[in-house]
Design an enzyme around this catalytic site. Structure first.
Site, short mmCIF file in Angstrom:
data_model
loop_
_atom_site.label_atom_id
_atom_site.label_comp_id
_atom_site.label_asym_id
_atom_site.label_seq_id
_atom_site.Cartn_x
_atom_site.Cartn_y
_atom_site.Cartn_z
N THR A 23 0.81 -1.21 0.00
CA THR A 23 0.00 0.00 0.00
C THR A 23 0.85 1.27 0.00
O THR A 23 0.46 2.28 -0.54
CB THR A 23 -0.92 0.03 1.24
OG1 THR A 23 -0.22 -0.62 2.31
CG2 THR A 23 -2.23 -0.67 0.98
N PHE A 24 2.02 1.20 0.63
CA PHE A 24 2.79 2.43 0.73
C PHE A 24 4.22 2.28 0.25
O PHE A 24 5.01 3.22 0.34
CB PHE A 24 2.77 2.96 2.17
CG PHE A 24 3.25 1.96 3.17
CD1 PHE A 24 4.59 1.90 3.53
CD2 PHE A 24 2.37 1.05 3.75
CE1 PHE A 24 5.05 0.98 4.45
CE2 PHE A 24 2.82 0.12 4.68
CZ PHE A 24 4.16 0.08 5.02
N VAL A 27 8.45 -3.39 -2.64
CA VAL A 27 9.33 -4.33 -1.95
C VAL A 27 10.20 -5.04 -2.98
O VAL A 27 9.68 -5.58 -3.96
CB VAL A 27 8.53 -5.38 -1.14
CG1 VAL A 27 9.47 -6.24 -0.30
CG2 VAL A 27 7.49 -4.71 -0.26
N LYS A 42 12.34 -2.61 1.58
CA LYS A 42 11.11 -1.83 1.42
C LYS A 42 11.54 -0.43 1.02
O LYS A 42 12.34 0.20 1.71
CB LYS A 42 10.38 -1.81 2.75
CG LYS A 42 8.92 -1.62 2.60
CD LYS A 42 8.12 -2.28 3.68
CE LYS A 42 7.00 -3.02 3.01
NZ LYS A 42 6.03 -3.59 3.86
N ASP A 136 -2.75 -2.28 11.13
CA ASP A 136 -3.20 -2.68 9.80
C ASP A 136 -2.99 -4.18 9.61
O ASP A 136 -2.46 -4.61 8.59
CB ASP A 136 -2.42 -1.87 8.75
CG ASP A 136 -3.09 -1.92 7.39
OD1 ASP A 136 -4.29 -2.25 7.33
OD2 ASP A 136 -2.42 -1.63 6.38
N LYS A 138 -3.71 -7.61 8.48
CA LYS A 138 -4.55 -8.16 7.43
C LYS A 138 -3.77 -9.27 6.72
O LYS A 138 -2.55 -9.39 6.95
CB LYS A 138 -4.98 -7.06 6.45
CG LYS A 138 -3.80 -6.36 5.82
CD LYS A 138 -4.24 -5.24 4.93
CE LYS A 138 -3.02 -4.52 4.39
NZ LYS A 138 -3.27 -3.29 3.77
N ASN A 141 -0.15 -9.10 5.46
CA ASN A 141 0.93 -8.92 6.43
C ASN A 141 1.25 -10.18 7.22
O ASN A 141 2.05 -10.15 8.15
CB ASN A 141 0.58 -7.80 7.41
CG ASN A 141 0.53 -6.46 6.71
OD1 ASN A 141 1.32 -6.20 5.82
ND2 ASN A 141 -0.41 -5.62 7.08
N ASP A 154 5.39 -5.64 8.73
CA ASP A 154 4.93 -4.24 8.80
C ASP A 154 4.55 -3.75 10.18
O ASP A 154 3.84 -2.75 10.30
CB ASP A 154 3.75 -4.00 7.85
CG ASP A 154 4.22 -3.88 6.41
OD1 ASP A 154 5.43 -3.97 6.19
OD2 ASP A 154 3.38 -3.69 5.52
N THR A 176 -8.87 -2.11 2.29
CA THR A 176 -9.90 -3.08 2.61
C THR A 176 -10.31 -2.91 4.06
O THR A 176 -9.47 -3.03 4.96
CB THR A 176 -9.39 -4.53 2.43
OG1 THR A 176 -8.02 -4.54 2.81
CG2 THR A 176 -9.60 -5.02 1.04
O1 3AM Z 1 2.51 -9.11 -3.83
P1 3AM Z 1 2.48 -10.32 -2.96
O2 3AM Z 1 1.26 -10.42 -2.11
O3 3AM Z 1 2.85 -11.59 -3.64
O4 3AM Z 1 4.12 -10.94 0.57
C1 3AM Z 1 4.40 -9.59 0.31
C2 3AM Z 1 3.68 -9.09 -0.93
O5 3AM Z 1 3.68 -10.11 -1.91
C3 3AM Z 1 5.84 -9.38 -0.06
O6 3AM Z 1 5.87 -8.21 -0.86
C4 3AM Z 1 4.58 -7.98 -1.42
C5 3AM Z 1 4.12 -6.58 -1.11
O7 3AM Z 1 3.98 -6.37 0.26
N1 3AM Z 1 6.70 -9.16 1.11
C6 3AM Z 1 6.61 -8.12 1.98
N2 3AM Z 1 7.57 -8.24 2.91
C7 3AM Z 1 8.29 -9.36 2.64
C8 3AM Z 1 9.42 -10.01 3.25
N3 3AM Z 1 9.97 -9.50 4.35
C9 3AM Z 1 7.74 -9.95 1.47
N4 3AM Z 1 8.24 -11.07 0.93
C10 3AM Z 1 9.31 -11.63 1.56
N5 3AM Z 1 9.88 -11.13 2.68
#
Ligand code: 3AM
Length: 439
Positions: A23-24, A27, A42, A136, A138, A141, A154, A176
């Protein structure tokens, strides 16, 4: 085929593919070149963060997160800043998202759901005790590690997606609302602890029921249902689970069950083993200070290195385990976002074959130098599915094809990949072992 490839570096991190767009923040996958360790990067817009009304709170929570080593919370290693960006270096979690399991296999047995819920409550309790709230919680996360343990991501970062209005209280930006507590939606400011607990209740309900407790295509109706905590437990829930859920999904935050009370709940307590881990006493917070003071001398160097894209024998051997179309679906692979296979046909023919397979499935196809971007024109569970493919030459008529999800839902990607592999079976190069032939 050996067109140059641009490699990005941020300080000691080699930056790789985009894992997703939240959302913000964006990654990306990255590798610590000193230790070889994989991390998730991030990436945030610096101006937005530093000008955020909650910058001070974000700084405080990031500092605290650096101290948290709880096994069910995604580790925050460090923060870096360049002239325009902030990089948050996080533990890389490989098992995909918890809710993909539900989408794939449906609701869980009570034992399994309880185990995840216990890990969730343990993690939330620990962070709350240190003054960090999630705000948040959900499905996106809730990640899983390679051993199937829950990792909440997060924590302390969701303030980025929140807004502070003139009254100085937190207000949720659109998103959501299914997991948000009534007091969060009422928009009168709220307490992070009780609001997080409500979201945990919704999560528990989904794990056990396989569907949301509050859902409606009309937003106003949905708000009303949440405010009145109007939900029905499915008949297969045990009375213990039902009782606990209705104590958590209490619309009044003042009378809602608290974490100490949950820890005493009979249904919750069954087989509960709180995580055992070593607490970090001290962490160097110079990086956080430098980022939030926007100290120029601490800016991280961002570099772009140009490298040839052709594959050498060494790289090929190191990847050969993956040279099989089936590997995406191997049990141990979990929820993979990318795969590779070898194909024995000329590269332009491969491009055409991939295009022919993707178009009838509703994909827009863009081609550039044997790289392809495929985008499903139909919106999926997490927006339009985007797939990137790249072809590397190994020998004149032997190529390696890399297929990865660039955006969207991992399970939709798997479905696409299954279709693609069916269309390509005649050109895929199989070793004796992978094709099942015996000599
Ligand atoms: O777009 P999708 O849902 O496949 O699971 C998280 C999400 O994947 C992944 O990055 C996307 C946007 O948030 N994600 C976030 N943090 C993560 C982490 N620490 C990560 N995947 C692996 N390690």
């Amino acid at each position: 085929m050996s067109q140059p490839k641009v490699k990005r570096r941020v300080g000691k991190y080699e930056v790789g593919r985009t894992i997703g767009e939240g959302t913000f923040a964006k990654v990306r996958y990255a590798r610590n070149s000193e230790t070889g360790e994989a991390v998730a990067l991030k990436i945030l817009d610096k101006e937005k963060v530093l000008k955020h009304k909650m910058a001070e709170q974000i700084r405080r929570e990031i500092s605290t997160m650096k101290l948290i080593t709880h096994p069910n919370v995604v580790r925050l290693y460090e923060v870096l800043a360049s002239k325009t960006k902030i990089y948050i270096v996080l533990e890389f979690v490989t098992g995909g998202e918890l809710f993909d399991k539900i989408v794939n296999h449906g609701r869980m047995k009570e034992e399994e759901a309880r185990r995840y819920f216990q890990q969730l409550i343990n993690a939330v309790d620990y962070c709350h005790s240190r003054g960090v709230y999630h705000r948040d919680l959900k499905p996106e996360n809730l990640l899983l590690d390679a051993h199937g343990n829950l990792k909440v991501s997060d924590f302390g970062l969701s303030a980025f997606s929140q807004q502070v209005r003139d009254d100085g209280l937190l207000h949720t930006a659109c998103g959501t609302p299914n997991y948000a507590a009534p007091e969060v939606l009422n928009d009168q400011g709220y307490d992070g602890a009780t609001a997080d607990l409500w979201s945990c209740g919704v999560i528990l309900f989904v794990l056990l029921a396989g569907y949301l407790p509050f859902d409606d295509s009309n937003l106003m109706t949905l708000y009303k249902k949440i405010s009145a905590a109007e939900f029905n437990c499915p008949p297969w829930l045990s009375s213990g689970a039902k009782k606990l859920i209705s104590r958590i999904l209490d619309p009044n935050p003042m009378t809602r069950i608290t974490i100490p009370e949950i820890l005493e709940d009979v249904w919750f307590k069954k087989g509960y083993k709180p995580a055992v881990f070593e607490e970090k006493e001290d962490a160097n917070l110079d990086d956080v200070e430098a980022v939030f003071k926007d100290s120029e001398e601490h800016h991280v160097t961002e570099k772009k290195e140009v490298q040839p894209a052709s594959m050498n024998a060494f790289e090929l051997i190191s990847m050969s385990k993956a040279l099989d179309l089936g590997n995406l679906f191997e049990e141990e692979a979990g929820f993979k976002r990318e795969t590779r296979f070898a194909a024995k046909c000329p590269a332009n023919e491969l491009v055409n074959k991939i295009e022919e397979a993707a178009k009838p499935l509703g994909f827009d196809v863009q081609k550039k130098n044997y790289k392809m971007r495929l985008e499903n024109l139909k919106v999926g569970r997490k927006g339009n599915l985007k797939v990137a493919t790249e072809i590397f030459q190994v020998a004149p008529s032997l190529h390696m094809v890399e297929v990865r999800k660039a955006k969207g839902d991992t399970l939709e990607f798997h479905k696409f990949y299954k279709n693609l592999s069916t269309s390509l079976t005649d050109v895929v190069w199989k070793t004796d072992e992978s094709s099942g032939e015996s000599k």
